[in-house]
Design a protein around this motif. Structure first.
Motif, PDB file in Angstrom:
ATOM      1  N   GLY A 129      16.747  19.304  54.481  1.00 36.07           N
ATOM      2  CA  GLY A 129      16.696  20.065  55.842  1.00 36.07           C
ATOM      3  C   GLY A 129      16.253  21.589  55.581  1.00 36.07           C
ATOM      4  O   GLY A 129      15.468  21.807  54.839  1.00 36.07           O
ATOM      5  N   PHE A 130      16.712  22.506  56.552  1.00 38.07           N
ATOM      6  CA  PHE A 130      16.424  24.000  56.448  1.00 38.07           C
ATOM      7  C   PHE A 130      17.613  24.538  56.937  1.00 38.07           C
ATOM      8  O   PHE A 130      18.591  24.121  57.534  1.00 38.07           O
ATOM      9  N   GLN A 131      17.350  25.946  56.817  1.00 39.11           N
ATOM     10  CA  GLN A 131      18.476  26.809  57.272  1.00 39.11           C
ATOM     11  C   GLN A 131      17.671  28.019  58.229  1.00 39.11           C
ATOM     12  O   GLN A 131      16.620  28.438  57.746  1.00 39.11           O
ATOM     13  N   ILE A 153      13.781  31.427  58.193  1.00 36.63           N
ATOM     14  CA  ILE A 153      13.696  29.901  58.113  1.00 36.63           C
ATOM     15  C   ILE A 153      13.508  29.491  56.490  1.00 36.63           C
ATOM     16  O   ILE A 153      12.516  29.997  56.087  1.00 36.63           O
ATOM     17  N   GLN A 154      14.465  28.984  56.164  1.00 41.62           N
ATOM     18  CA  GLN A 154      14.387  28.607  54.866  1.00 41.62           C
ATOM     19  C   GLN A 154      14.322  27.102  54.541  1.00 41.62           C
ATOM     20  O   GLN A 154      15.014  26.259  55.252  1.00 41.62           O
ATOM     21  N   PHE A 160       8.474  18.865  49.367  1.00 39.98           N
ATOM     22  CA  PHE A 160       7.297  18.913  50.377  1.00 39.98           C
ATOM     23  C   PHE A 160       7.517  19.982  51.359  1.00 39.98           C
ATOM     24  O   PHE A 160       8.623  20.683  51.747  1.00 39.98           O
ATOM     25  N   ALA A 161       6.457  20.505  51.864  1.00 47.55           N
ATOM     26  CA  ALA A 161       6.321  21.808  52.757  1.00 47.55           C
ATOM     27  C   ALA A 161       6.647  21.231  54.181  1.00 47.55           C
ATOM     28  O   ALA A 161       6.611  20.077  54.438  1.00 47.55           O
ATOM     29  N   ASN A 162       7.028  22.208  54.866  1.00 43.79           N
ATOM     30  CA  ASN A 162       7.612  21.842  56.370  1.00 43.79           C
ATOM     31  C   ASN A 162       6.974  22.871  57.367  1.00 43.79           C
ATOM     32  O   ASN A 162       6.701  23.990  56.930  1.00 43.79           O
ATOM     33  N   ASP A 163       6.419  22.432  58.412  1.00 38.03           N
ATOM     34  CA  ASP A 163       6.134  23.291  59.809  1.00 38.03           C
ATOM     35  C   ASP A 163       7.237  23.087  60.720  1.00 38.03           C
ATOM     36  O   ASP A 163       7.709  22.225  60.867  1.00 38.03           O
ATOM     37  N   TYR A 164       7.266  24.598  61.248  1.00 38.26           N
ATOM     38  CA  TYR A 164       8.505  24.712  62.376  1.00 38.26           C
ATOM     39  C   TYR A 164       7.858  25.185  63.510  1.00 38.26           C
ATOM     40  O   TYR A 164       6.935  26.294  63.339  1.00 38.26           O
TER      41      TYR A 164
END
Length: 188
Positions: A129-131, A153-154, A160-164
């Motif tokens: 997930g993310f915070q 955004i953490q 894996f990298a993430n895009d938000y």
């Protein structure tokens, strides 16, 4: 209807890959792991002698897959040494639990007995997930006031990298400013 097959592993096709396991994690992405023989030393038999667990993720529902990430800590002789009568479920599994994805597999790295005896069970897990951390809740902004808004955004996923996509709206539903795209590398 079914889609056409999509290749998940990225090693040369002459190398063996076996016992794939798939699960959908809390981030909504399908993850797949498998025993992969791409790290077999040159000249060794690539079929069933030395393997590692590799993991990949798809962010588009399985149409494409991220480059696989090595999970285990080194290819060893008889890594997946199991009896030919073993069932796939005896070799490993993957289960999402909350924000974490748990992998479990059998492994004969410590076996000094034979190729079909002495397997141990290993497991690992990681956050998917993310915070989001934002400004202090309950802040009142009066008409004409300028307010600096700080949002962090953490990405908690260590692999894996993430895009938000970030959108801020006020209580009237006005978007402020226009949508902004943020990329975050693993654990960043």
């Amino acid at each position: 209807s079914w889609t056409g097959p999509v290749r998940v592993n990225d090693d040369p096709s002459a190398l063996d890959n076996s016992v794939p396991v798939m699960a959908v994690a809390a981030d909504g992405c399908p993850y797949a792991w498998w025993f992969d023989y791409q790290d077999t030393p040159t000249g060794a038999n690539p079929y069933g002698t030395r393997s590692q667990v590799y993991l990949s993720r798809s962010v588009d529902g399985g149409d494409t897959w991220d480059s696989p990430v090595q999970i285990t800590d080194g290819a060893r002789q008889n890594w997946t040494a199991v009896s030919p009568q073993a069932y796939s479920s005896e070799l490993g599994s993957m289960v999402p639990a909350g924000e974490r994805l748990h992998l479990i597999w059998t492994d004969a790295r410590n076996s000094g007995i034979s190729a079909t005896q002495g397997q141990d069970v290993y497991t690992t897990s990681f956050a998917t997930g993310f915070q989001i951390t934002a400004c202090t809740p309950g802040t009142t902004v009066m008409p004409g006031d300028d307010v600096a808004i700080e949002v962090t955004i953490q990405n908690d996923n260590p692999l894996f990298a993430n895009d938000y996509t970030v959108t801020l709206t006020d209580t009237e539903g006005w978007t402020m400013p226009p949508d902004d795209h943020v990329s975050a590398g693993p654990e960043g």
